[in-house]
Design an enzyme around this catalytic site. Structure first.
Site, PDB file in Angstrom:
ATOM      1  CG  HIS A 135      44.474  43.342  44.894  1.00 57.42           C
ATOM      2  ND1 HIS A 135      44.803  42.901  46.148  1.00 57.42           N
ATOM      3  CD2 HIS A 135      43.262  42.802  44.621  1.00 57.42           C
ATOM      4  CE1 HIS A 135      43.828  42.130  46.609  1.00 57.42           C
ATOM      5  NE2 HIS A 135      42.883  42.049  45.706  1.00 57.42           N
ATOM      6  CE1 TYR A 190      50.092  38.879  46.789  1.00 60.19           C
ATOM      7  CE2 TYR A 190      51.649  38.448  48.563  1.00 60.19           C
ATOM      8  CZ  TYR A 190      50.531  39.087  48.094  1.00 60.19           C
ATOM      9  OH  TYR A 190      49.842  39.942  48.904  1.00 60.19           O
ATOM     10  CE  LYS A 217      41.636  42.958  49.417  1.00 55.32           C
ATOM     11  NZ  LYS A 217      41.687  43.015  50.885  1.00 55.32           N
ATOM     12  CB  CYS A 262      46.566  46.189  47.332  1.00 56.43           C
ATOM     13  SG  CYS A 262      47.769  45.026  46.703  1.00 56.43           S
ATOM     14  CG  HIS A 311      48.964  41.592  44.672  1.00 56.31           C
ATOM     15  ND1 HIS A 311      47.666  41.572  45.140  1.00 56.31           N
ATOM     16  CD2 HIS A 311      48.979  40.768  43.589  1.00 56.31           C
ATOM     17  CE1 HIS A 311      46.931  40.778  44.377  1.00 56.31           C
ATOM     18  NE2 HIS A 311      47.707  40.282  43.424  1.00 56.31           N
TER      19      HIS A 311
END
Length: 201
Positions: free
Chosen positions: A118, A39, A131, A133, A10
């Site tokens: 991600h 995380y 996303k 990410c 991430h």
């Protein structure tokens, strides 16, 4: 202990000027009503690795896939406008992330093809809202991990990635030149040029 099958990469979606770590992310995630930082690890801008949520606890970093994954986040990932995705990670971060991921792969018997961004988890598994990410190239990151894994060399600078695997019989290729610009990092140059840090001589 959880049945861990994947490592998910991430970014914190913060500017390159934001020197943040676990304390800041923990505060943000608690403000969302979560049970602290989601995380398991955060890699700061200077390459320091900070431990977040204990690995034995399910993370809160990728909806629908937390139970069997470890979440690793790198500080950075957006441009100065605070919105546009940007690969602005430092060389120290990428080296530290690579070494951390290798340690986790060995400890939890995770193959490199189960190290996903991600964005990739969403595309391949959960089909959640798309996303950007973690913003950086996961193909390039996995290549760096594999080069380090197979070489086994002490390479704290990252400059020798993959050189131990060079074929003695391979033909010399013409050298290319690159003019370094202000703010350039080896990781950033490699991304723009479509190569790896090992090939930047």
């Amino acid at each position: 202990m959880r049945d861990i099958t994947h490592i998910v990469m991430h970014c914190t979606a913060t500017r390159a000027t934001a020197d943040i770590g676990v304390a800041e992310v923990d505060r943000w995630h608690r403000a969302k009503g979560w049970a602290g930082v989601g995380y398991h690890f955060i890699v700061r801008r200077n390459g320091a690795v900070e431990s977040g949520r204990p690995i034995e606890r399910k993370g809160a970093h990728v909806r629908g896939f937390n139970a069997r994954s470890i979440g690793v986040s790198l500080a950075g990932g957006v441009a100065s406008d605070g919105q546009t995705p940007e690969d602005n990670f430092t060389d120290r971060q990428m080296i530290a992330a690579r070494d951390l991921v290798l340690d986790l792969m060995v400890t939890y018997h995770i193959p490199v093809d189960k190290v996903l961004g991600h964005r990739e988890v969403i595309q391949r598994i959960t089909h959640d809202s798309p996303k950007a990410c973690p913003v950086f190239s996961m193909d390039r990151f996995r290549t760096m991990v594999k080069e380090r894994e197979y070489s086994g060399a002490d390479d704290s600078t990252g400059m020798n990635w993959g050189t131990e695997m060079a074929d003695d019989d391979e033909k010399d290729t013409p050298e290319r030149t690159y003019t370094v610009r202000s703010g350039d990092t080896l990781w950033g140059i490699a991304n723009r040029e479509g190569t790896t840090i090992a090939d930047l001589r």
